[in-house]
Design a protein around this motif. Sequence first.
Motif, mmCIF file in Angstrom:
data_model
loop_
_atom_site.group_PDB
_atom_site.id
_atom_site.type_symbol
_atom_site.label_atom_id
_atom_site.label_comp_id
_atom_site.label_asym_id
_atom_site.label_seq_id
_atom_site.Cartn_x
_atom_site.Cartn_y
_atom_site.Cartn_z
ATOM 1 N N PHE A 116 0.586 -9.151 -8.417
ATOM 2 C CA PHE A 116 -0.671 -9.273 -9.158
ATOM 3 C C PHE A 116 -0.697 -10.740 -9.367
ATOM 4 O O PHE A 116 -2.062 -11.112 -10.062
ATOM 5 C CB PHE A 116 -0.821 -8.499 -10.227
ATOM 6 N N LEU A 138 4.687 -13.841 -10.620
ATOM 7 C CA LEU A 138 5.438 -12.785 -10.480
ATOM 8 C C LEU A 138 6.209 -12.846 -8.891
ATOM 9 O O LEU A 138 7.288 -11.916 -8.901
ATOM 10 C CB LEU A 138 4.789 -11.321 -10.501
ATOM 11 N N LEU A 155 10.085 -12.227 -8.141
ATOM 12 C CA LEU A 155 10.580 -10.859 -8.385
ATOM 13 C C LEU A 155 10.755 -10.125 -6.874
ATOM 14 O O LEU A 155 11.372 -9.338 -6.627
ATOM 15 C CB LEU A 155 9.803 -9.914 -9.202
ATOM 16 N N TYR A 156 10.211 -10.646 -6.078
ATOM 17 C CA TYR A 156 10.179 -10.293 -4.533
ATOM 18 C C TYR A 156 10.969 -11.009 -3.658
ATOM 19 O O TYR A 156 10.709 -12.286 -3.706
ATOM 20 C CB TYR A 156 8.611 -9.959 -4.229
ATOM 21 N N THR A 194 2.562 4.508 -1.959
ATOM 22 C CA THR A 194 2.910 5.184 -3.335
ATOM 23 C C THR A 194 4.433 4.832 -4.007
ATOM 24 O O THR A 194 4.197 5.234 -5.349
ATOM 25 C CB THR A 194 2.835 6.493 -3.190
ATOM 26 N N SER A 195 4.995 3.894 -3.445
ATOM 27 C CA SER A 195 6.205 3.562 -4.139
ATOM 28 C C SER A 195 6.001 2.432 -5.097
ATOM 29 O O SER A 195 7.223 1.930 -5.770
ATOM 30 C CB SER A 195 7.258 3.035 -3.042
ATOM 31 N N SER A 196 4.862 1.781 -5.089
ATOM 32 C CA SER A 196 4.744 0.480 -6.151
ATOM 33 C C SER A 196 3.567 1.021 -7.274
ATOM 34 O O SER A 196 2.799 1.414 -6.812
ATOM 35 C CB SER A 196 4.445 -0.566 -5.348
ATOM 36 N N ASP A 197 3.852 1.024 -8.533
ATOM 37 C CA ASP A 197 2.814 1.078 -9.508
ATOM 38 C C ASP A 197 1.561 0.213 -9.167
ATOM 39 O O ASP A 197 0.377 0.604 -9.522
ATOM 40 C CB ASP A 197 3.571 1.091 -10.711
ATOM 41 N N LEU A 203 -0.503 1.715 -6.540
ATOM 42 C CA LEU A 203 -1.322 2.851 -7.177
ATOM 43 C C LEU A 203 -2.464 2.536 -7.881
ATOM 44 O O LEU A 203 -3.327 3.143 -7.691
ATOM 45 C CB LEU A 203 -0.090 3.800 -7.884
ATOM 46 N N ALA A 204 -2.253 1.438 -8.827
ATOM 47 C CA ALA A 204 -3.437 1.228 -9.685
ATOM 48 C C ALA A 204 -4.472 0.667 -8.912
ATOM 49 O O ALA A 204 -5.491 0.838 -9.095
ATOM 50 C CB ALA A 204 -2.711 0.187 -10.490
ATOM 51 N N ASP A 241 -6.670 3.106 -7.151
ATOM 52 C CA ASP A 241 -7.285 3.765 -8.275
ATOM 53 C C ASP A 241 -8.524 2.875 -8.629
ATOM 54 O O ASP A 241 -9.550 3.391 -8.574
ATOM 55 C CB ASP A 241 -6.560 4.199 -9.522
ATOM 56 N N LEU A 242 -8.311 1.608 -8.921
ATOM 57 C CA LEU A 242 -9.576 0.721 -9.194
ATOM 58 C C LEU A 242 -10.290 0.621 -8.181
ATOM 59 O O LEU A 242 -11.562 0.498 -8.027
ATOM 60 C CB LEU A 242 -8.628 -0.647 -9.567
#
Lengths: 237, 237
Positions: free
Chosen positions: A8, A12, A15-16, A173-176, A179-180, A183-184
């Motif tokens: 996002f 960040l 982290l990857y 689906t393995s990452s929130d 998933l968010a 939905d958005l």
Amino acid sequence: MPTLDICFSPDLLPLYDLRGRIAVVVDILRATSSIVTALAQGVAHLVPVETLAECRALAADNYLTAAERDGVQAEGVDLGNSPFGYLDGAVPVQGRNVAITTTNGTRAMHLSRAADEVVVGAFLNLGAVADFLRQQGRDVIVVCAGWKGHFCLEDTLFGGALAALLAPDFDVTSSDATLAALDLWEKASPDVAAYLLKSAHVRRLNRLEAHKDMEFCVRQDEYNLVPVWREGKIVKL
Amino acid sequence: MPTLDICFSPDLLPLYDLRGRIAVVVDILRATSSIVTALAQGVAHLVPVETLAECRALAADNYLTAAERDGVQAEGVDLGNSPFGYLDGAVPVQGRNVAITTTNGTRAMHLSRAADEVVVGAFLNLGAVADFLRQQGRDVIVVCAGWKGHFCLEDTLFGGALAALLAPDFDVTSSDATLAALDLWEKASPDVAAYLLKSAHVRRLNRLEAHKDMEFCVRQDEYNLVPVWREGKIVKL
């Protein structure tokens, strides 16, 4: 099955592990939308640079200069950050090279360098990017340029739209975060422009420049091309 | 009008000036849910520490020790990170002090130190936190503990739920993060547990410990108390 994750904020990215992944850098408003438009209008290549000084220096090599800071065109450059700069004919761009620097987009690209491939994504070339990724079949990370490190709705929506296109062949689906974003996107997709009118960034852009940029930048599949960043240059694949 | 912003990851906290704000730290699964439960069950105070060594050292001062790493109880401590540790009576907690360290929650608290006040939020005390914030009328930042720096659905949903409660007396539209959290909350709120079953973190928790933790942690307003972190100790306000 390859995965699709969404980062996002460029802040960040530490982290990857980007190695082995394709990074899709997205700055819907407006850097990556403008880059896609530029290549569609015949720009030969673009060089994303981090500072205004680097951008201006490339003018000596016959580059057009495109620069924006805090949403407005910088002083003494040829183009701002609006895709219409490549469309309105005021500055002929066919066959030219462009040095580009923006508040968020070019920074996101530079921070994504460790990826196997850096692709430039926008709604304008959403389908082409999805086709390319499907062809490659490698893990994908969508890198949202955000706004000065902050979460942005429009870049997130692009991530959701891309995930929706790539499911179920990619693991979304393995990452929130993914998933968010899905939905958005589900909520926004019936009318993306209307949805984005509530976003902080769009309201900022409204103050600074015409609303028409946003409406253009959310058009899907306007251009069928995939820009990649190779050896310092963004070129059509 | 005071604002409510949401920081999706402790790693993004450097972007925010916390001075003058109330930070609501949230780690639904499970640190802040457990802290709220602990105080409700008569724990006198908790001390959040960053390392296992600090946690164990406080045992010498008659502290109960609570520690979790990667979702499971650490070796040689009294309690893990499940709220049921404070409920099942196996370890009497009434009147005791607890030293607690978790993967994400205590880190988020320590990184929020610059705020005027650090409040511990969870669904279990959602209404009490909202009442307190409304009373204070100051700018609020919800600090999501996330998972090792990554965005988490459950903490975001808490932010959305809090924003929904505080609107329209708080400005919940100037931040894209808050707008996104509100939309996700709208989608999830009819059945939060069912919604979270798809989340990466919940599936991780399912593997590691009973599903019942999650179902407990999404109960709203189970406890009417507001934990604040003052002079190193988390106490009931």
